[in-house]
Design a protein around this motif. Structure first.
Motif, PDB file in Angstrom:
ATOM      1  N   SER A  61       0.860  -1.182   0.000  1.00  0.00           N
ATOM      2  CA  SER A  61       0.000   0.000   0.000  1.00  0.00           C
ATOM      3  C   SER A  61       0.897   1.232   0.000  1.00  0.00           C
ATOM      4  N   ASP A  63       0.754   5.948  -0.184  1.00  0.00           N
ATOM      5  CA  ASP A  63      -0.029   7.174  -0.026  1.00  0.00           C
ATOM      6  C   ASP A  63       0.136   8.033  -1.285  1.00  0.00           C
ATOM      7  N   GLY A  80      -2.891   4.912   2.343  1.00  0.00           N
ATOM      8  CA  GLY A  80      -3.040   3.464   2.385  1.00  0.00           C
ATOM      9  C   GLY A  80      -3.763   2.901   1.181  1.00  0.00           C
ATOM     10  N   ASN A 107       5.425   6.439   0.688  1.00  0.00           N
ATOM     11  CA  ASN A 107       5.028   6.085   2.051  1.00  0.00           C
ATOM     12  C   ASN A 107       5.298   7.333   2.881  1.00  0.00           C
ATOM     13  N   HIS A 110       7.608   7.181   6.401  1.00  0.00           N
ATOM     14  CA  HIS A 110       9.058   7.368   6.409  1.00  0.00           C
ATOM     15  C   HIS A 110       9.551   8.129   5.183  1.00  0.00           C
TER      16      HIS A 110
HETATM   17  C1  LIG Z   1       4.788   2.812   5.506  1.00  0.00           C
HETATM   18  O1  LIG Z   1       5.804   2.097   6.138  1.00  0.00           O
HETATM   19  C2  LIG Z   1       5.483   1.720   7.462  1.00  0.00           C
HETATM   20  C3  LIG Z   1       6.720   1.115   8.085  1.00  0.00           C
HETATM   21  O2  LIG Z   1       7.392   0.257   7.214  1.00  0.00           O
HETATM   22  C4  LIG Z   1       4.317   0.754   7.427  1.00  0.00           C
HETATM   23  O3  LIG Z   1       3.968   0.355   8.727  1.00  0.00           O
HETATM   24  C5  LIG Z   1       3.134   1.456   6.770  1.00  0.00           C
HETATM   25  O4  LIG Z   1       2.057   0.559   6.636  1.00  0.00           O
HETATM   26  C6  LIG Z   1       3.526   1.981   5.406  1.00  0.00           C
HETATM   27  N1  LIG Z   1       2.447   2.799   4.879  1.00  0.00           N
HETATM   28  C7  LIG Z   1       1.692   2.404   3.873  1.00  0.00           C
HETATM   29  C8  LIG Z   1       0.650   3.374   3.418  1.00  0.00           C
HETATM   30  O5  LIG Z   1       1.824   1.323   3.322  1.00  0.00           O
END
Ligand SMILES: *[C@@H]1O[C@H](CO)[C@@H](O)[C@H](O)[C@H]1NC(C)=O
Ligand SMILES: *[C@@H]1O[C@H](CO)[C@@H](O)[C@H](O)[C@H]1NC(C)=O
Length: 197
Positions: A61, A63, A80, A107, A110
């Motif tokens: 997933s 953003d 997400g 993402n 981070h």
């Molecule tokens: C972004 O990375 C974090 C840590 O790896 C994870 O928990 C989170 O689900 C990720 N966000 C998306 C939108 O996938």
């Protein structure tokens, strides 16, 4: 003399690690098919976003954010977004017009960027040159100018198969050709170096 039989394992693992770098980047493709350069989005309309991404890149997933070249600030579009989707519509309301907009696929936790769209325009209202909404795709609504205090317009529920896969799951599949060629070349160079020694 068969020097290659005596290559230290540390050197072999170094070489292997080096070979995995192109492997990872070859697998992790992420292309924004729409909007592209010349696309005109309209306020008061649902505008399609469409992308193609690698299946086994470990990104389940991501953003989507909207930003401008000439001005600071981000508009959070969708959080997400499951990788199982390849299209969403973005309904715009009172978004300032401009010809320097970009979409970021990342993402946001981070800050790891997966892809950006080409530069596109946003106009006040739909006309013959603005795209039609994609049918069957979810629509998110974005209002107003970029505002860091504004949350994501839409948060998608966690996908059913949202189990994070280890980055090196990419190894399971067939070795991509480009990486294979690079590794073969590297081994050849190394073999040559060892033959000279
Ligand atoms: C972004 O990375 C974090 C840590 O790896 C994870 O928990 C989170 O689900 C990720 N966000 C998306 C939108 O996938
Ligand atoms: C659509 O609207 C934009 C911005 O207002 C304008 O530049 C463009 O010429 C219009 N196109 C048509 C086909 O009306």
């Amino acid at each position: 003399m068969h020097c290659r039989a005596h290559i230290p394992t540390s050197l072999l693992s170094l070489l292997l690690a080096w070979c995995l770098i192109p492997l990872a980047s070859v697998r992790a493709y992420f292309i924004v098919n729409s909007p592209v350069s010349g696309t005109v989005w309209a306020n008061g309309a649902a505008n399609p976003v469409q992308w193609t991404k690698g299946l086994e890149d470990g990104v389940d997933s991501f953003d989507i954010e909207l930003t401008r070249l000439s001005q600071q600030g981000l508009t959070f579009v969708a959080q997400g977004v499951p990788s199982t989707l390849s299209t969403i519509n973005v309904f715009l309301q009172d978004v300032p017009t401009g010809n320097d907009y970009y979409l970021l696929f990342l993402n946001s936790t981070h800050g790891l960027m997966y892809a950006t769209s080409q530069k596109f325009s946003i106009v006040a209202s739909a006309n013959a040159s603005t795209p039609a909404a994609a049918t069957g795709a979810p629509t998110v609504t974005v209002s107003g100018a970029p505002n860091p205090l504004q949350a994501f317009a839409t948060t998608f529920p966690p996908s059913a198969n949202g189990v994070a896969s280890p980055a090196w799951r990419a190894l399971d599949g067939a070795l991509p050709q480009a990486a294979a060629v690079l590794c073969t070349m590297a081994l050849g160079v190394l073999g040559g170096a060892w033959a000279v020694l």
